[in-house]
Design a protein around this motif. Structure first.
Motif, PDB file in Angstrom:
ATOM      1  N   GLU A 141      36.077  20.990   2.306  1.00 26.58           N
ATOM      2  CA  GLU A 141      35.188  22.163   2.269  1.00 26.58           C
ATOM      3  C   GLU A 141      35.494  23.127   3.407  1.00 26.58           C
ATOM      4  O   GLU A 141      35.510  24.351   3.216  1.00 26.58           O
ATOM      5  CB  GLU A 141      33.728  21.717   2.330  1.00 26.58           C
ATOM      6  N   ARG A 142      35.765  22.598   4.600  1.00 28.67           N
ATOM      7  CA  ARG A 142      36.103  23.478   5.742  1.00 28.67           C
ATOM      8  C   ARG A 142      37.395  24.244   5.461  1.00 28.67           C
ATOM      9  O   ARG A 142      37.502  25.440   5.751  1.00 28.67           O
ATOM     10  CB  ARG A 142      36.253  22.648   7.023  1.00 28.67           C
ATOM     11  N   ALA A 143      38.379  23.541   4.909  1.00 35.47           N
ATOM     12  CA  ALA A 143      39.656  24.192   4.601  1.00 35.47           C
ATOM     13  C   ALA A 143      39.475  25.267   3.532  1.00 35.47           C
ATOM     14  O   ALA A 143      40.065  26.348   3.610  1.00 35.47           O
ATOM     15  CB  ALA A 143      40.677  23.152   4.151  1.00 35.47           C
ATOM     16  N   ALA A 144      38.650  24.974   2.526  1.00 36.36           N
ATOM     17  CA  ALA A 144      38.383  25.955   1.466  1.00 36.36           C
ATOM     18  C   ALA A 144      37.694  27.186   2.040  1.00 36.36           C
ATOM     19  O   ALA A 144      38.009  28.322   1.661  1.00 36.36           O
ATOM     20  CB  ALA A 144      37.526  25.323   0.369  1.00 36.36           C
ATOM     21  N   ARG A 145      36.763  26.976   2.963  1.00 37.28           N
ATOM     22  CA  ARG A 145      36.063  28.097   3.595  1.00 37.28           C
ATOM     23  C   ARG A 145      37.031  28.949   4.406  1.00 37.28           C
ATOM     24  O   ARG A 145      36.941  30.183   4.419  1.00 37.28           O
ATOM     25  CB  ARG A 145      34.936  27.560   4.479  1.00 37.28           C
ATOM     26  N   LEU A 146      37.987  28.304   5.055  1.00 36.00           N
ATOM     27  CA  LEU A 146      38.987  29.036   5.828  1.00 36.00           C
ATOM     28  C   LEU A 146      39.825  29.927   4.910  1.00 36.00           C
ATOM     29  O   LEU A 146      40.081  31.099   5.226  1.00 36.00           O
ATOM     30  CB  LEU A 146      39.892  28.048   6.574  1.00 36.00           C
ATOM     31  N   LEU A 147      40.240  29.379   3.765  1.00 34.23           N
ATOM     32  CA  LEU A 147      41.020  30.171   2.809  1.00 34.23           C
ATOM     33  C   LEU A 147      40.186  31.325   2.253  1.00 34.23           C
ATOM     34  O   LEU A 147      40.701  32.418   2.014  1.00 34.23           O
ATOM     35  CB  LEU A 147      41.506  29.297   1.659  1.00 34.23           C
ATOM     36  N   LEU A 148      38.911  31.053   2.026  1.00 36.93           N
ATOM     37  CA  LEU A 148      38.044  32.086   1.458  1.00 36.93           C
ATOM     38  C   LEU A 148      37.781  33.209   2.461  1.00 36.93           C
ATOM     39  O   LEU A 148      37.886  34.393   2.122  1.00 36.93           O
ATOM     40  CB  LEU A 148      36.722  31.465   1.005  1.00 36.93           C
TER      41      LEU A 148
END
Length: 423
Positions: free
Chosen positions: A132-139
């Motif tokens: 989830e943290r990685a996805a938020r970074l990409l977003l």
């Protein structure tokens, strides 16, 4: 009602995939499982080993599926709750695209059903917080991340490797980007976030062989890559029995016996013809001027699909991208066609491949355009862009049937005449 959604290829369905479906039933307590599955061509840039209808029936957990490519209605099979309830097709424009577009198309199609409440996927780490943290970074894509990512992509670094470096530059844990299933999970969750829909997601930690492992190992779980390699080499299929659910083992056994298993080099002649007949290779998606020139330089050395992809190998392109580019040439997938998918927000329609009674019950709740067959009339019911996506699906699947007929001399029904399989 809790409905789990899975994006998959099932190429072929193995015990690791079955474990994820069982998680949905036993751990998540899902009332139903919907699978958005790649059709007859897959993200690795090759044809699927079994046709999409046969793979869809195996996903339902049936006992002994007759090869669905023959047009069987699959009646008389018993249903096991280790199986899915509804299998819908991931459009070929997304199924044969890079990881980001693959993930966007799969998740967007599941969300378009309006019935999926929980997204479930396998990953190497099983670390939902890190994903989830990685996805938020990409977003969020902070300036430093974007700068490093673009600079590294320009140097020819692969997308996953460039993302890892960009994440590290932002002080984030970069290791998770190096795992193929973790990366897909990140991209799935990013798509969920972009949709604005409040859906839960669940990551099932992968056990057994690595995603790209070519070795058959113990622990009852082997990679699909190793299973396909074993079959392509003509080794004894009995050696695979412990790695495959019974439905999948039976389908592969029947396919092998009827010469109905499809391998990458079965599209060699189709590719060879395109290398000479297409006047401008750059109209094909994923082929830029440099790659087009390299293809033209090497085409007289062509022997087969696999060897030609190896001939083109260069640090500027990953092997998967090269194979996808060549497959796009075979399928006539252009940048214009890919633009149609984007304009449909990566969910042009829902095409049902197979279902049981529970899955049939879900159909009445879906308000999005749903097709149980891809007749020519279906094209007229869609927007121009969605129709373009549908026409590409019809062409790709008719081409797959031509490949099957060329292998074993048995005629196949056209895609437009096929209907959903129900058990």
């Amino acid at each position: 009602m809790k409905v789990a959604g899975i994006v998959a290829e099932f190429n072929p369905l193995h015990t690791g995939h079955e474990r994820i479906i069982k998680f949905c039933h036993e751990n998540l307590g899902a009332d139903a499982v919907v699978v958005c599955m790649s059709g007859n061509f897959v993200q690795r840039g090759e044809p699927a080993i079994l046709d999409k209808y046969t793979r869809a029936i195996t996903a339902l957990g049936t006992g002994v599926p007759a090869l669905a490519s023959s047009g069987s209605t699959a009646s008389g099979h018993s249903q096991a709750r280790a199986g899915a309830d509804l299998v819908i097709e991931l459009p070929v424009l997304g199924a044969t695209a890079n990881a980001e577009v693959f993930a966007k198309t799969g998740v967007s199609t599941l969300l378009a059903t309006g019935v999926v409440t929980d997204l479930v996927f396998g990953s190497e780490s099983g670390d939902e917080d890190a994903i989830e943290r990685a996805a938020r970074l990409l977003l969020d894509e902070p300036p430093e991340f974007k700068t490093v990512l673009n600079e590294d992509l320009k140097t020819g670094l692969s997308y996953p490797a460039a993302m890892a470096k960009a994440a590290a530059a932002c002080g984030a844990d970069a290791s998770i980007f190096s795992n193929p299933n973790d990366l897909l999970g990140i991209l799935y969750v990013k798509t969920l976030m972009e949709s604005g829909q409040k859906k839960s997601f669940h990551s099932v930690k992968r056990i057994g062989a690595d995603h790209n492992s070519t070795d058959i190992i113990s622990e009852n779980i082997s990679s699909a890559t190793a299973i396909r390699k074993h079959l392509a080499e003509g080794q004894n299929i009995e050696n695979l029995k412990e790695f495959l659910p019974s439905a999948s083992f039976n389908a592969l056994s029947e396919g092998a016996g009827k010469n109905a298993l499809v391998f990458p080099d079965d599209i060699s002649m189709l590719l060879h013809e395109k290398l000479y007949s297409v006047p401008d290779l750059t109209i094909s998606s994923d082929i830029d001027t440099d790659l087009a020139n390299r293809i033209l330089k090497k085409r007289e050395d062509f022997t087969d699909f696999t060897e030609f992809a190896e001939l083109l190998d260069t640090r500027n392109y990953t092997r998967s991208r090269l194979r996808r580019a060549l497959l796009h040439l075979v399928l006539g997938i252009t940048d214009e066609a890919c633009a149609s998918l984007r304009k449909c927000n990566y969910a042009p329609y829902i095409h049902v491949l197979a279902m049981n009674d529970i899955g049939a019950g879900l159909l009445g709740k879906i308000l999005f355009p749903v097709f149980c067959s891809l007749s020519e009339n279906a094209v007229n019911e869609l927007s121009e862009d969605a129709a373009a996506c549908l026409q590409k699906d019809i062409f790709a699947n008719d081409l797959y049937n031509i490949i099957l007929t060329s292998k074993n001399g048995k005629p196949r029904r056209r895609e437009a005449s096929r209907k959903v399989l129900k058990i």
